[in-house]
Design a protein around this motif. Sequence first.
Motif, PDB file in Angstrom:
ATOM      1  N   PHE A   1      46.548  51.291  35.750  1.00  0.00           N
ATOM      2  CA  PHE A   1      47.116  50.130  36.427  1.00  0.00           C
ATOM      3  C   PHE A   1      47.395  49.005  35.430  1.00  0.00           C
ATOM      4  O   PHE A   1      48.485  48.422  35.406  1.00  0.00           O
TER       5      PHE A   1
ATOM      6  N   LEU B   1      28.221  49.596  33.154  1.00  0.00           N
ATOM      7  CA  LEU B   1      27.676  49.527  34.518  1.00  0.00           C
ATOM      8  C   LEU B   1      27.497  50.920  35.097  1.00  0.00           C
ATOM      9  O   LEU B   1      26.498  51.198  35.760  1.00  0.00           O
TER      10      LEU B   1
ATOM     11  N   TYR C   1      20.763  55.582  40.333  1.00  0.00           N
ATOM     12  CA  TYR C   1      21.031  56.398  41.517  1.00  0.00           C
ATOM     13  C   TYR C   1      21.130  57.888  41.215  1.00  0.00           C
ATOM     14  O   TYR C   1      21.234  58.694  42.130  1.00  0.00           O
TER      15      TYR C   1
ATOM     16  N   GLU D   1      39.492  35.837  32.834  1.00  0.00           N
ATOM     17  CA  GLU D   1      38.805  37.080  32.491  1.00  0.00           C
ATOM     18  C   GLU D   1      37.490  36.793  31.774  1.00  0.00           C
ATOM     19  O   GLU D   1      36.522  37.515  31.971  1.00  0.00           O
TER      20      GLU D   1
ATOM     21  N   LEU E   1      34.377  38.456  33.473  1.00  0.00           N
ATOM     22  CA  LEU E   1      33.583  39.473  32.785  1.00  0.00           C
ATOM     23  C   LEU E   1      32.140  39.023  32.660  1.00  0.00           C
ATOM     24  O   LEU E   1      31.215  39.801  32.886  1.00  0.00           O
TER      25      LEU E   1
ATOM     26  N   TYR F   1      30.414  39.342  35.992  1.00  0.00           N
ATOM     27  CA  TYR F   1      30.016  40.716  36.343  1.00  0.00           C
ATOM     28  C   TYR F   1      28.685  41.044  35.665  1.00  0.00           C
ATOM     29  O   TYR F   1      27.794  41.629  36.281  1.00  0.00           O
ATOM     30  N   ALA F   2      28.587  40.671  34.385  1.00  0.00           N
ATOM     31  CA  ALA F   2      27.351  40.967  33.646  1.00  0.00           C
ATOM     32  C   ALA F   2      26.171  40.224  34.265  1.00  0.00           C
ATOM     33  O   ALA F   2      25.083  40.774  34.424  1.00  0.00           O
TER      34      ALA F   2
ATOM     35  N   ALA G   1      25.048  41.867  37.491  1.00  0.00           N
ATOM     36  CA  ALA G   1      24.382  43.149  37.264  1.00  0.00           C
ATOM     37  C   ALA G   1      22.943  42.959  36.802  1.00  0.00           C
ATOM     38  O   ALA G   1      22.166  43.902  36.792  1.00  0.00           O
TER      39      ALA G   1
ATOM     40  N   ARG H   1      21.095  47.639  43.821  1.00  0.00           N
ATOM     41  CA  ARG H   1      22.375  47.394  44.484  1.00  0.00           C
ATOM     42  C   ARG H   1      23.184  46.324  43.771  1.00  0.00           C
ATOM     43  O   ARG H   1      24.399  46.223  43.954  1.00  0.00           O
TER      44      ARG H   1
ATOM     45  N   LEU I   1      23.905  46.459  40.763  1.00  0.00           N
ATOM     46  CA  LEU I   1      24.818  47.192  39.882  1.00  0.00           C
ATOM     47  C   LEU I   1      26.082  47.597  40.616  1.00  0.00           C
ATOM     48  O   LEU I   1      27.193  47.404  40.117  1.00  0.00           O
ATOM     49  N   THR I   2      25.908  48.155  41.818  1.00  0.00           N
ATOM     50  CA  THR I   2      27.100  48.575  42.546  1.00  0.00           C
ATOM     51  C   THR I   2      27.903  47.362  43.016  1.00  0.00           C
ATOM     52  O   THR I   2      29.129  47.399  43.018  1.00  0.00           O
TER      53      THR I   2
ATOM     54  N   SER J   1      28.150  44.578  41.420  1.00  0.00           N
ATOM     55  CA  SER J   1      28.865  44.104  40.240  1.00  0.00           C
ATOM     56  C   SER J   1      30.066  44.994  39.960  1.00  0.00           C
ATOM     57  O   SER J   1      31.153  44.510  39.633  1.00  0.00           O
ATOM     58  N   PHE J   2      29.863  46.315  40.101  1.00  0.00           N
ATOM     59  CA  PHE J   2      30.975  47.236  39.834  1.00  0.00           C
ATOM     60  C   PHE J   2      32.122  47.002  40.814  1.00  0.00           C
ATOM     61  O   PHE J   2      33.286  46.960  40.432  1.00  0.00           O
TER      62      PHE J   2
ATOM     63  N   LEU K   1      33.860  44.033  39.851  1.00  0.00           N
ATOM     64  CA  LEU K   1      34.660  44.272  38.654  1.00  0.00           C
ATOM     65  C   LEU K   1      35.999  44.904  39.019  1.00  0.00           C
ATOM     66  O   LEU K   1      37.051  44.470  38.543  1.00  0.00           O
ATOM     67  N   ILE K   2      35.956  45.917  39.889  1.00  0.00           N
ATOM     68  CA  ILE K   2      37.199  46.597  40.258  1.00  0.00           C
ATOM     69  C   ILE K   2      38.131  45.609  40.964  1.00  0.00           C
ATOM     70  O   ILE K   2      39.295  45.437  40.588  1.00  0.00           O
TER      71      ILE K   2
ATOM     72  N   THR L   1      39.292  42.709  38.665  1.00  0.00           N
ATOM     73  CA  THR L   1      40.280  43.087  37.665  1.00  0.00           C
ATOM     74  C   THR L   1      41.643  43.282  38.305  1.00  0.00           C
ATOM     75  O   THR L   1      42.670  42.905  37.728  1.00  0.00           O
ATOM     76  N   ILE L   2      41.656  43.877  39.504  1.00  0.00           N
ATOM     77  CA  ILE L   2      42.946  44.011  40.191  1.00  0.00           C
ATOM     78  C   ILE L   2      43.530  42.626  40.456  1.00  0.00           C
ATOM     79  O   ILE L   2      44.718  42.380  40.211  1.00  0.00           O
TER      80      ILE L   2
END
Lengths: 117, 491
Positions: A39, A94, A102, B140, B144, B147-148, B151, B157, B159-160, B162-163, B166-167, B170-171
């Motif tokens: 993307f 991450l 997990y 950014e 960024l 996100y760190a 996390a 949880r 971590l997820t 944060s992920f 992040l997704i 970033t979009i």
Amino acid sequence: MNLLGLYNYWIVIVLMMVGFYLVIARSNLLRKVIGLNIFQTSVFLLFISIGKISGGSAPILKDGVEIYSNPLPHVLILTAIVVGVATTALALALIVRIREAYATVDEDEIHVQDEEA
Amino acid sequence: MIEAHLPVLQVVVPLILAPACVLCKDVPAWLMALLGSAWSLLCAALLLAAVLHHGPLDYAIGGWPPPWGIAYRIDTVNAFVLLLVSVIATAVVIYARRSVASEIAAGQHSLFYSAYLLCLTGLLGITATGDAFNLFVFLEISSLSSYALIAMGSDRRALTASFQYLIMGTIGATFILIGVGLSYMMTGTLNMADLAARIPTVSDTTTMRAAFAFLTVGISLKIALLPLHLWLPNAYAYAPSVVTALLAATATKVAVYVLLRFLFTVFGASFSFATMNLDIVLVPLSLAAIAAASLVAIFQSNVKRMLAYSSVAQIGYMTLGISLSNVTGLTATIVHLFNHALMKGALFLALGCVMYRIGSVHITQFAGLGREMPWTMAAFVAGGLSLIGVPLTVGFISKWLLILAALENGWWPVAVLIVAASLLAVVYVWRVVEQAYFKPPPGEATRGEAPLSLLLPTWALVAANVYFGLDTSLTADVAGIAARELLGGGP
């Protein structure tokens, strides 16, 4: 003719949609990151295409050259690539930690584990 | 001499201190974070004073004049947001020492403070810059590092969450990049002032309209406007307490500022609202955010998550003010930026005190806390009253202005909804109050009050909630000037 002449932009759009689809449709976190990369790459391509000027040469000063391509988008994209690399690195870090916590990198399985907890 | 360089110094000093932090042990790293935040606060206060007296400041980085170099432009709006960000950052960093020590593993503190300073740099940079691409870069940097920071939460949880952030983040940022690229394509400039001057000549093109759409959607993702808010509740719920307080009070506010900047300064109100009819989209989404997120908040059992949903609702108030696109509406938005940062800052810091003593912010853990942690819970109640919008608090000022703005446009059903949503806020704040004051504490275990180093910053923000609820000369008046500047009427 005009549609074919803009083929750069068609590639950008196809790549963008491919990447976006991967991010949305895949439950594997790694594939999401790959999708995100595709993307972002499409956007890099978009910027590079903007910089091209018909008949322009590479933006290096030289005698006898009148038209140069615009170097600014290239510089911008260099920055954006660095940002993209940093994002990918952070995402992968991450994922490593998510896997440690997990023992899976699949979003659905993580969700199941969270529901049970 | 040094005063002329304030716009850039306040961004650069935290940026330089951030890598220096990594080299330090835990306590010196905290001192550096404190130094960086306090410095940016000093700069922001001086800048706001200068802007109010002498008008907007322009700063060319490295001495390169604007069309070529990166320009910083400080006017009333961003001087106000800079002040807000640095005030919150300073209060939170004072609070951070004890809270971080209990929530984050020793040895990682220097990394935490480094990320904290980078996040601050990013937020200040976004606000100060007058260059569209530079804005993306700072966005950014702040994203960024946040996100760190998220996390680092002790729950896995985090971590997820944060992920996921992040997704989505970033979009959103890439959408902003596409928007910047498309507008560069049409105008050949990245400087916001130049963009504003050139966009009217090319505004009737598909490219420009696409640029507008990409920018709006990308920024809305960062704001967490209703359908794009999915990253926010988990990120706020599982991040360390300090990070939640910082992000809730500043990150989305800065994103709202970016939206204001693009809609009003770069594209201009007539393009955004008359040509593109953004209000047709923004008004229903804002109202849905206010109603739906407030309702969802009522059913949360994690109090941090409850307040996170409340944040989504409060963001609805801000975008509602934007979509009214009159001076009162914009004033309400800018005032609410500030006020909401104060109330959510105070509330999340109070929750941090609970986390520090009890190790959980689940609603059942609040039973009997009113007696055991009187000061913490009093701060929570004061913050909650402000969130509801009770007179004598800042929340009342924002809601009052917003209702006035809605009535100015003749939208009385909207005004009714604003009041109704405040009643929903009463319900979710009451759930915590009921547990804390009317339920007996579980078992014999007596849990003491939080230490003073946590209570003082919390109460400083609570005091600000009351002070700015009584004296609106800094908030409402400055916001009014800023709103008129944004709408192009001059100060």
